[in-house]
Design a protein around this motif. Structure first.
Motif, PDB file in Angstrom:
ATOM      1  N   ARG A  21       0.837  -1.208   0.000  1.00 37.48           N
ATOM      2  CA  ARG A  21       0.000   0.000   0.000  1.00 37.48           C
ATOM      3  C   ARG A  21       0.870   1.256   0.000  1.00 37.48           C
ATOM      4  O   ARG A  21       0.618   2.207  -0.742  1.00 37.48           O
ATOM      5  N   LEU A  22       1.911   1.257   0.836  1.00 36.16           N
ATOM      6  CA  LEU A  22       2.823   2.399   0.921  1.00 36.16           C
ATOM      7  C   LEU A  22       3.477   2.643  -0.440  1.00 36.16           C
ATOM      8  O   LEU A  22       3.536   3.776  -0.922  1.00 36.16           O
ATOM      9  N   TRP A  23       3.965   1.565  -1.080  1.00 32.88           N
ATOM     10  CA  TRP A  23       4.647   1.659  -2.371  1.00 32.88           C
ATOM     11  C   TRP A  23       3.675   2.121  -3.449  1.00 32.88           C
ATOM     12  O   TRP A  23       3.983   3.017  -4.242  1.00 32.88           O
ATOM     13  N   HIS A  24       2.497   1.521  -3.496  1.00 34.67           N
ATOM     14  CA  HIS A  24       1.486   1.881  -4.484  1.00 34.67           C
ATOM     15  C   HIS A  24       1.118   3.363  -4.359  1.00 34.67           C
ATOM     16  O   HIS A  24       1.107   4.098  -5.348  1.00 34.67           O
ATOM     17  N   ASP A  25       0.839   3.807  -3.131  1.00 36.86           N
ATOM     18  CA  ASP A  25       0.482   5.216  -2.920  1.00 36.86           C
ATOM     19  C   ASP A  25       1.642   6.140  -3.272  1.00 36.86           C
ATOM     20  O   ASP A  25       1.452   7.176  -3.909  1.00 36.86           O
ATOM     21  N   GLY A  26       2.861   5.775  -2.845  1.00 39.26           N
ATOM     22  CA  GLY A  26       4.037   6.587  -3.141  1.00 39.26           C
ATOM     23  C   GLY A  26       4.343   6.646  -4.620  1.00 39.26           C
ATOM     24  O   GLY A  26       4.720   7.700  -5.159  1.00 39.26           O
ATOM     25  N   TRP A  27       4.183   5.509  -5.296  1.00 33.16           N
ATOM     26  CA  TRP A  27       4.433   5.469  -6.741  1.00 33.16           C
ATOM     27  C   TRP A  27       3.457   6.387  -7.456  1.00 33.16           C
ATOM     28  O   TRP A  27       3.831   7.187  -8.297  1.00 33.16           O
ATOM     29  N   ARG A  28       2.182   6.281  -7.107  1.00 38.07           N
ATOM     30  CA  ARG A  28       1.161   7.122  -7.755  1.00 38.07           C
ATOM     31  C   ARG A  28       1.419   8.605  -7.473  1.00 38.07           C
ATOM     32  O   ARG A  28       1.296   9.438  -8.369  1.00 38.07           O
ATOM     33  N   ASP A  29       1.782   8.926  -6.241  1.00 40.18           N
ATOM     34  CA  ASP A  29       2.053  10.312  -5.866  1.00 40.18           C
ATOM     35  C   ASP A  29       3.218  10.889  -6.666  1.00 40.18           C
ATOM     36  O   ASP A  29       3.164  12.015  -7.156  1.00 40.18           O
ATOM     37  N   ALA A  30       4.286  10.106  -6.806  1.00 43.99           N
ATOM     38  CA  ALA A  30       5.502  10.607  -7.462  1.00 43.99           C
ATOM     39  C   ALA A  30       5.470  10.482  -8.978  1.00 43.99           C
ATOM     40  O   ALA A  30       6.138  11.249  -9.666  1.00 43.99           O
ATOM     41  N   HIS A  31       4.719   9.513  -9.516  1.00 43.57           N
ATOM     42  CA  HIS A  31       4.857   9.182 -10.934  1.00 43.57           C
ATOM     43  C   HIS A  31       3.615   9.355 -11.801  1.00 43.57           C
ATOM     44  O   HIS A  31       3.736   9.408 -13.021  1.00 43.57           O
ATOM     45  N   ALA A  32       2.440   9.406 -11.222  1.00 45.25           N
ATOM     46  CA  ALA A  32       1.210   9.425 -12.033  1.00 45.25           C
ATOM     47  C   ALA A  32       1.185  10.570 -13.046  1.00 45.25           C
ATOM     48  O   ALA A  32       0.710  10.399 -14.168  1.00 45.25           O
ATOM     49  N   ARG A  33       1.717  11.741 -12.669  1.00 48.67           N
ATOM     50  CA  ARG A  33       1.692  12.902 -13.561  1.00 48.67           C
ATOM     51  C   ARG A  33       2.790  12.879 -14.616  1.00 48.67           C
ATOM     52  O   ARG A  33       2.693  13.589 -15.616  1.00 48.67           O
ATOM     53  N   ILE A  34       3.840  12.100 -14.396  1.00 47.62           N
ATOM     54  CA  ILE A  34       5.006  12.223 -15.275  1.00 47.62           C
ATOM     55  C   ILE A  34       5.306  10.976 -16.110  1.00 47.62           C
ATOM     56  O   ILE A  34       6.151  11.039 -16.990  1.00 47.62           O
ATOM     57  N   LEU A  35       4.633   9.870 -15.834  1.00 56.02           N
ATOM     58  CA  LEU A  35       4.910   8.638 -16.581  1.00 56.02           C
ATOM     59  C   LEU A  35       3.722   8.248 -17.452  1.00 56.02           C
ATOM     60  O   LEU A  35       2.598   8.675 -17.202  1.00 56.02           O
ATOM     61  N   PRO A  36       3.966   7.396 -18.466  1.00 58.21           N
ATOM     62  CA  PRO A  36       2.878   7.012 -19.371  1.00 58.21           C
ATOM     63  C   PRO A  36       1.725   6.313 -18.634  1.00 58.21           C
ATOM     64  O   PRO A  36       1.945   5.500 -17.729  1.00 58.21           O
ATOM     65  N   ALA A  37       0.498   6.631 -19.067  1.00 55.51           N
ATOM     66  CA  ALA A  37      -0.695   6.017 -18.477  1.00 55.51           C
ATOM     67  C   ALA A  37      -0.651   4.499 -18.611  1.00 55.51           C
ATOM     68  O   ALA A  37      -1.140   3.784 -17.737  1.00 55.51           O
ATOM     69  N   GLU A  38      -0.058   4.008 -19.668  1.00 59.88           N
ATOM     70  CA  GLU A  38       0.030   2.554 -19.867  1.00 59.88           C
ATOM     71  C   GLU A  38       0.837   1.894 -18.750  1.00 59.88           C
ATOM     72  O   GLU A  38       0.493   0.805 -18.296  1.00 59.88           O
ATOM     73  N   LEU A  39       1.887   2.543 -18.288  1.00 58.37           N
ATOM     74  CA  LEU A  39       2.653   1.983 -17.178  1.00 58.37           C
ATOM     75  C   LEU A  39       1.838   2.066 -15.889  1.00 58.37           C
ATOM     76  O   LEU A  39       1.790   1.104 -15.117  1.00 58.37           O
ATOM     77  N   ALA A  40       1.168   3.182 -15.658  1.00 61.23           N
ATOM     78  CA  ALA A  40       0.343   3.328 -14.455  1.00 61.23           C
ATOM     79  C   ALA A  40      -0.732   2.245 -14.401  1.00 61.23           C
ATOM     80  O   ALA A  40      -1.031   1.713 -13.329  1.00 61.23           O
ATOM     81  N   ARG A  41      -1.304   1.895 -15.536  1.00 65.84           N
ATOM     82  CA  ARG A  41      -2.316   0.848 -15.584  1.00 65.84           C
ATOM     83  C   ARG A  41      -1.751  -0.496 -15.104  1.00 65.84           C
ATOM     84  O   ARG A  41      -2.439  -1.288 -14.481  1.00 65.84           O
ATOM     85  N   ARG A  42      -0.483  -0.728 -15.373  1.00 64.72           N
ATOM     86  CA  ARG A  42       0.164  -1.987 -14.992  1.00 64.72           C
ATOM     87  C   ARG A  42       0.651  -1.994 -13.538  1.00 64.72           C
ATOM     88  O   ARG A  42       0.957  -3.038 -12.996  1.00 64.72           O
TER      89      ARG A  42
END
Length: 163
Positions: A20-41
């Motif tokens: 949960r910590l990693w998922h939330d941290g990843w989304r916080d740091a990366h959702a705006r700057i990485l491809p949506a296709e990666l976020a979906r995975r």
């Protein structure tokens, strides 16, 4: 002066809260700057599986079942480093980073490396403040449930002192 938190080996009871910590941290740091296709995975279950697969290479701060951050190493790479949002600025990230560097050094690694998402300026400043040097872009092959996802990232390196 900040108190340096104790680091410990990750335990199976840490997998779900770390995921949960990693998922939330990843989304916080990366959702705006990485491809949506990666976020979906990058699902909660994918983080849980990666933690289970790499538990032996993961150290955490915080009580068993209630971690506040973690650092994972893989060969000569400082592979993952995340802290909970409420632990940012507490010194935990720097302590986890130093612990990871010490573990790599103890394994004979003389130059460690890490990948930082291009555009993750907060993380980049943190690594540079802690003696890491940006070497330039590289293509990282990220494991996902759907196979390898190639992503251009910043490569950072740091020479390590041998223990």
């Amino acid at each position: 002066m900040r108190h340096s938190p104790a680091m410990r080996d990750a335990e199976s009871v840490d997998i779900d809260p770390l995921a949960r910590l990693w998922h939330d941290g990843w989304r916080d740091a990366h959702a705006r700057i990485l491809p949506a296709e990666l976020a979906r995975r990058r699902t909660l279950e994918s983080f849980r599986q990666r933690l289970a697969d790499n538990l032996a290479h993961t150290r955490v701060a915080g009580a068993p079942g209630h971690p506040t951050g973690f650092c994972m190493v893989k060969q000569d790479e400082l592979y993952q480093l995340y802290v909970s949002a409420d632990a940012r600025g507490s010194g935990i990230a720097a302590a986890l980073l130093a612990d990871g560097e010490n573990r790599l050094s103890a394994c004979g690694v003389t130059t460690a490396w890490l990948a930082c998402a291009i555009g993750n300026d907060r993380a980049a400043r943190f690594y540079e403040k802690n003696g890491w040097h940006r070497k330039g872009p590289m293509t990282s092959e990220l494991e996902t449930p759907d196979g390898i996802f190639r992503l251009e990232v910043w490569r950072y390196e740091k020479p390590l002192h041998q223990s």
